[in-house]
Scaffold this motif. Sequence first.
Motif, PDB file in Angstrom:
ATOM      1  N   ILE A  44     140.332  20.881 -10.367  1.00 24.44           N
ATOM      2  CA  ILE A  44     141.392  20.396 -11.240  1.00 24.44           C
ATOM      3  C   ILE A  44     140.753  20.031 -12.573  1.00 24.44           C
ATOM      4  O   ILE A  44     139.930  19.118 -12.655  1.00 24.44           O
ATOM      5  N   GLU A  45     141.091  20.765 -13.596  1.00 20.16           N
ATOM      6  CA  GLU A  45     140.444  20.572 -14.889  1.00 20.16           C
ATOM      7  C   GLU A  45     140.917  19.276 -15.552  1.00 20.16           C
ATOM      8  O   GLU A  45     142.034  18.810 -15.331  1.00 20.16           O
ATOM      9  N   ARG A  46     140.016  18.726 -16.364  1.00 18.34           N
ATOM     10  CA  ARG A  46     140.359  17.516 -17.122  1.00 18.34           C
ATOM     11  C   ARG A  46     141.540  17.808 -18.048  1.00 18.34           C
ATOM     12  O   ARG A  46     141.627  18.874 -18.643  1.00 18.34           O
ATOM     13  N   GLY A  47     142.444  16.857 -18.150  1.00 20.56           N
ATOM     14  CA  GLY A  47     143.602  17.019 -19.013  1.00 20.56           C
ATOM     15  C   GLY A  47     144.798  17.648 -18.332  1.00 20.56           C
ATOM     16  O   GLY A  47     145.864  17.783 -18.945  1.00 20.56           O
ATOM     17  N   SER A  48     144.656  18.039 -17.062  1.00 22.45           N
ATOM     18  CA  SER A  48     145.785  18.641 -16.346  1.00 22.45           C
ATOM     19  C   SER A  48     146.825  17.574 -16.040  1.00 22.45           C
ATOM     20  O   SER A  48     146.511  16.516 -15.487  1.00 22.45           O
ATOM     21  N   ASN A  65     156.122  23.893  -1.977  1.00 17.55           N
ATOM     22  CA  ASN A  65     157.155  23.669  -2.988  1.00 17.55           C
ATOM     23  C   ASN A  65     156.649  22.653  -4.001  1.00 17.55           C
ATOM     24  O   ASN A  65     156.469  21.475  -3.691  1.00 17.55           O
ATOM     25  N   ARG A  66     156.433  23.116  -5.222  1.00 17.84           N
ATOM     26  CA  ARG A  66     155.892  22.214  -6.234  1.00 17.84           C
ATOM     27  C   ARG A  66     156.833  21.068  -6.554  1.00 17.84           C
ATOM     28  O   ARG A  66     156.405  19.984  -6.929  1.00 17.84           O
ATOM     29  N   TRP A  67     158.170  21.317  -6.403  1.00 14.46           N
ATOM     30  CA  TRP A  67     159.140  20.284  -6.780  1.00 14.46           C
ATOM     31  C   TRP A  67     159.109  19.131  -5.791  1.00 14.46           C
ATOM     32  O   TRP A  67     159.273  17.960  -6.171  1.00 14.46           O
ATOM     33  N   VAL A  68     158.899  19.455  -4.526  1.00 10.71           N
ATOM     34  CA  VAL A  68     158.728  18.386  -3.533  1.00 10.71           C
ATOM     35  C   VAL A  68     157.493  17.556  -3.867  1.00 10.71           C
ATOM     36  O   VAL A  68     157.511  16.323  -3.834  1.00 10.71           O
ATOM     37  N   PHE A  69     156.405  18.239  -4.207  1.00  8.73           N
ATOM     38  CA  PHE A  69     155.165  17.542  -4.553  1.00  8.73           C
ATOM     39  C   PHE A  69     155.360  16.673  -5.797  1.00  8.73           C
ATOM     40  O   PHE A  69     154.931  15.518  -5.832  1.00  8.73           O
ATOM     41  N   LEU A  70     156.017  17.237  -6.807  1.00 13.77           N
ATOM     42  CA  LEU A  70     156.248  16.488  -8.043  1.00 13.77           C
ATOM     43  C   LEU A  70     157.051  15.218  -7.795  1.00 13.77           C
ATOM     44  O   LEU A  70     156.697  14.135  -8.279  1.00 13.77           O
ATOM     45  N   ALA A  71     158.146  15.369  -7.021  1.00 12.43           N
ATOM     46  CA  ALA A  71     158.992  14.211  -6.751  1.00 12.43           C
ATOM     47  C   ALA A  71     158.242  13.155  -5.944  1.00 12.43           C
ATOM     48  O   ALA A  71     158.281  11.961  -6.266  1.00 12.43           O
ATOM     49  N   GLY A  72     157.547  13.605  -4.902  1.00 12.96           N
ATOM     50  CA  GLY A  72     156.833  12.653  -4.065  1.00 12.96           C
ATOM     51  C   GLY A  72     155.701  11.966  -4.802  1.00 12.96           C
ATOM     52  O   GLY A  72     155.524  10.738  -4.710  1.00 12.96           O
ATOM     53  N   ALA A  73     154.933  12.748  -5.568  1.00 13.51           N
ATOM     54  CA  ALA A  73     153.821  12.155  -6.314  1.00 13.51           C
ATOM     55  C   ALA A  73     154.325  11.183  -7.367  1.00 13.51           C
ATOM     56  O   ALA A  73     153.718  10.134  -7.600  1.00 13.51           O
ATOM     57  N   ALA A  74     155.441  11.520  -8.010  1.00 15.89           N
ATOM     58  CA  ALA A  74     156.008  10.628  -9.020  1.00 15.89           C
ATOM     59  C   ALA A  74     156.455   9.318  -8.386  1.00 15.89           C
ATOM     60  O   ALA A  74     156.227   8.232  -8.935  1.00 15.89           O
ATOM     61  N   LEU A  75     157.094   9.405  -7.218  1.00 17.96           N
ATOM     62  CA  LEU A  75     157.536   8.189  -6.527  1.00 17.96           C
ATOM     63  C   LEU A  75     156.345   7.335  -6.098  1.00 17.96           C
ATOM     64  O   LEU A  75     156.423   6.109  -6.086  1.00 17.96           O
ATOM     65  N   ASP A  76     155.210   7.983  -5.758  1.00 17.44           N
ATOM     66  CA  ASP A  76     154.009   7.252  -5.348  1.00 17.44           C
ATOM     67  C   ASP A  76     153.184   6.764  -6.533  1.00 17.44           C
ATOM     68  O   ASP A  76     152.148   6.138  -6.354  1.00 17.44           O
ATOM     69  N   LYS A  83     143.550  12.585 -10.435  1.00 20.88           N
ATOM     70  CA  LYS A  83     142.307  12.706 -11.184  1.00 20.88           C
ATOM     71  C   LYS A  83     141.796  14.138 -11.189  1.00 20.88           C
ATOM     72  O   LYS A  83     141.954  14.878 -10.223  1.00 20.88           O
ATOM     73  N   ALA A  84     141.152  14.501 -12.294  1.00 18.67           N
ATOM     74  CA  ALA A  84     140.478  15.794 -12.361  1.00 18.67           C
ATOM     75  C   ALA A  84     139.251  15.761 -11.458  1.00 18.67           C
ATOM     76  O   ALA A  84     138.741  14.704 -11.095  1.00 18.67           O
ATOM     77  N   GLY A  85     138.784  16.937 -11.086  1.00 20.63           N
ATOM     78  CA  GLY A  85     137.598  17.021 -10.238  1.00 20.63           C
ATOM     79  C   GLY A  85     137.649  18.219  -9.321  1.00 20.63           C
ATOM     80  O   GLY A  85     138.520  19.091  -9.444  1.00 20.63           O
ATOM     81  N   GLU A  86     136.715  18.245  -8.392  1.00 17.21           N
ATOM     82  CA  GLU A  86     136.627  19.337  -7.417  1.00 17.21           C
ATOM     83  C   GLU A  86     137.034  18.796  -6.049  1.00 17.21           C
ATOM     84  O   GLU A  86     136.517  17.771  -5.602  1.00 17.21           O
ATOM     85  N   TYR A  87     137.966  19.515  -5.395  1.00 17.51           N
ATOM     86  CA  TYR A  87     138.546  19.007  -4.158  1.00 17.51           C
ATOM     87  C   TYR A  87     138.495  20.050  -3.055  1.00 17.51           C
ATOM     88  O   TYR A  87     138.776  21.227  -3.286  1.00 17.51           O
ATOM     89  N   LEU A 101     144.731  12.435  -1.844  1.00 18.69           N
ATOM     90  CA  LEU A 101     143.371  12.901  -2.100  1.00 18.69           C
ATOM     91  C   LEU A 101     143.096  12.980  -3.598  1.00 18.69           C
ATOM     92  O   LEU A 101     142.057  12.531  -4.095  1.00 18.69           O
ATOM     93  N   LEU A 102     144.038  13.529  -4.337  1.00 15.67           N
ATOM     94  CA  LEU A 102     143.874  13.662  -5.787  1.00 15.67           C
ATOM     95  C   LEU A 102     143.857  12.305  -6.483  1.00 15.67           C
ATOM     96  O   LEU A 102     143.261  12.151  -7.545  1.00 15.67           O
ATOM     97  N   ALA A 103     144.513  11.326  -5.904  1.00 11.72           N
ATOM     98  CA  ALA A 103     144.512   9.984  -6.485  1.00 11.72           C
ATOM     99  C   ALA A 103     143.187   9.271  -6.226  1.00 11.72           C
ATOM    100  O   ALA A 103     142.752   8.438  -7.024  1.00 11.72           O
ATOM    101  N   ARG A 104     142.511   9.605  -5.102  1.00 10.89           N
ATOM    102  CA  ARG A 104     141.241   8.957  -4.771  1.00 10.89           C
ATOM    103  C   ARG A 104     140.075   9.537  -5.545  1.00 10.89           C
ATOM    104  O   ARG A 104     139.042   8.891  -5.715  1.00 10.89           O
ATOM    105  N   GLY A 105     140.184  10.761  -5.997  1.00  9.48           N
ATOM    106  CA  GLY A 105     139.111  11.376  -6.772  1.00  9.48           C
ATOM    107  C   GLY A 105     138.365  12.442  -6.004  1.00  9.48           C
ATOM    108  O   GLY A 105     138.515  12.600  -4.787  1.00  9.48           O
ATOM    109  N   SER A 106     137.547  13.178  -6.728  1.00  8.40           N
ATOM    110  CA  SER A 106     136.846  14.343  -6.186  1.00  8.40           C
ATOM    111  C   SER A 106     136.143  14.037  -4.872  1.00  8.40           C
ATOM    112  O   SER A 106     135.471  13.016  -4.735  1.00  8.40           O
TER     113      SER A 106
END
Length: 341
Positions: A44-48, A65-76, A83-87, A101-106
């Motif tokens: 995940i590149e910096r600035g994404s 489904n990206r829209w499910v992910f968007l809604a859920g991540a926004a609510l969380d 965060k950017a990094g390698e996952y 996972l993305l919230a905790r970091g690479s």
Amino acid sequence: MLRALARALAFLVVLAAVIGGGVAWFLHSYRAPGPLTAPATLVIERGSGLTAIAAQLETAGVIENRWVFLAGAALDGGDRSLKAGEYAFAAGISPADAADLLARGSNVSHKITVAEGLTSAEIAALVQGEPLLTGEVGDIPAEGTLLPETYQFIRGDTRPAVIDRMRKAMRQELDALWARRTNGLPFKSPQEAVTMASIVEKETGVPAERPTVASVFLNRLQAGMPLQADPTVIYALTQGRKPLGRPLTRADWKLDSPYNTYLVAGLPPGPIANPGRDALAAVLKPAVTDYYYFVADGSGGHVFARTLEEHNRNVAEWQKRRQATPPTSGDAAPDTGDKTP
């Protein structure tokens, strides 16, 4: 009027059922296993932003489904914390777990191994050549300030940050060993101990020998004898920037340099390399011996001697073995370790 109220109530019940069903479907979709059939690694590149991340996950098959992910991540609150990094994503990971996972970091790390006895110029070149790091090393660190070991890092870490970790590790290790040092050692400062350790590091690659090699140099230092350490002459010739590429000659032993321990008594002005933990420990807790000489034994180790007469016999024996098995064409003659006053 009653009929109108009944119709309105029925509509609200249906609407609530629809909304409830939609929420239930959304929660199930957000928390259920995703479509990924095998583990996958993404950068995940910096600035994404959140939308770009969701699209990347969908394209890679991590989520359906990206829209499910968007809604859920926004609510969380993920729209502010991803965060950017390698996952590394596990097979079947849910959108909710992917967002967590993305919230905790690479969670993917890499390593860079610094061998014992490398000079600071060599370590700087090693770090500069690591393609997953960013930035420039900058000025070459002072000799003897970096601790050789394996360091973990994540993609995108900066080169100066990795160098700083090496400095901190050396300070911590040296402080701990200095506090436990043997009484009566002829060191005025921890820096002098690092200088001696760097010589010991360069003189032998056999860990078990290091306390004994250290004792030889300490015995010489305390007796006022020159250390006569070939690696210090090599450092004077190369400044630690490249291998000498040839055997030392007797002419090299006459080099006018404060690092030439054949001509200058005592320790050289500073370290000639970055010693590892074993070499540092060896000079701060050396073996107790009455050895003043050593010579290569032909197998990577050394033979030690108390007197010059005994040492000369060892040298003659080494020379006989060397003549019996001469080096192949192009090989440099090995260092004899011949320490004569």
